[in-house]
Design an enzyme around this catalytic site. Structure first.
Site, PDB file in Angstrom:
ATOM      1  N   TYR A   1      36.848  38.213  35.380  1.00  0.00           N
ATOM      2  CA  TYR A   1      36.999  37.518  35.034  1.00  0.00           C
ATOM      3  C   TYR A   1      37.061  38.422  32.991  1.00  0.00           C
ATOM      4  O   TYR A   1      38.136  37.957  32.404  1.00  0.00           O
ATOM      5  CB  TYR A   1      35.969  36.381  34.632  1.00  0.00           C
ATOM      6  CG  TYR A   1      35.402  35.379  35.706  1.00  0.00           C
ATOM      7  CD1 TYR A   1      36.995  34.427  36.424  1.00  0.00           C
ATOM      8  CD2 TYR A   1      34.821  34.527  36.319  1.00  0.00           C
ATOM      9  CE1 TYR A   1      37.505  33.932  37.343  1.00  0.00           C
ATOM     10  CE2 TYR A   1      34.161  34.019  36.990  1.00  0.00           C
ATOM     11  CZ  TYR A   1      35.933  33.693  38.011  1.00  0.00           C
ATOM     12  OH  TYR A   1      35.711  32.677  38.695  1.00  0.00           O
TER      13      TYR A   1
ATOM     14  N   GLY B   1      42.928  38.801  45.699  1.00  0.00           N
ATOM     15  CA  GLY B   1      44.023  39.509  45.956  1.00  0.00           C
ATOM     16  C   GLY B   1      45.255  39.657  45.475  1.00  0.00           C
ATOM     17  O   GLY B   1      46.103  40.295  45.524  1.00  0.00           O
TER      18      GLY B   1
END
Length: 157
Positions: free
Chosen positions: A129, A91
């Site tokens: 992704y 994160g």
């Protein structure tokens, strides 16, 4: 900070590869040693490359990769073998920065692709992704010959 892997990083990288195997629910399949990784990365005929993410002097993320080749494009690409960031550092943008470093390698060297596998159950990674522009190659099936089947095939004559 994202940088190329160095010999001093080998033990930390091996540890992260084993953490990745645990995350992927297959720790018993990971047998990588520091000696193997050092040879693969730094031997004169090395064919493995890597980047690390470092925070406060600690390696907390890795991208291990090698070159592949597209016969259709006529140029190399990068195959990302392992991408891993420790849970406490996720994160913070390190995974994206590692992938950006590989994309920069591709652009600088005229490579036409950056590709990798992701487990079908790994929805958080798949979403990440896709947010970067990656697309699934659903029309392809991964094939592998290993263990006894590889020995049989390699011994056939």
């Amino acid at each position: 900070m994202i940088r190329r892997v160095e010999p001093r990083d080998v033990d930390a990288v091996v540890g992260l590869v084993h953490e990745l195997a645990l995350y992927e629910k297959a720790p018993e399949q990971c047998h990588l040693t520091a000696e193997q990784l050092h040879t693969a990365l730094f031997d004169e005929s090395a064919a493995l490359f890597g980047h690390v993410a470092e925070v406060d002097g600690q390696v907390v993320g890795i991208a291990l990769w090698f070159l592949n080749f597209s016969t259709w494009d006529g140029v190399h690409g990068i195959y990302l073998e392992d991408l891993y960031v420790t849970p406490d550092q996720r994160g913070n943008g390190l995974g994206k920065q590692l992938l950006e470093a590989l994309a920069q390698e591709c652009v600088a060297k005229g490579y036409t692709r950056l590709q990798w596998w992701v487990l079908n159950w790994n929805e958080p990674s798949i979403g990440f992704y896709k947010s970067l522009g990656a697309v699934p190659m659903d029309e392809w099936t991964t094939m592998r010959v290993a263990d006894e089947a590889l020995v049989r095939l390699g011994s056939a004559r």
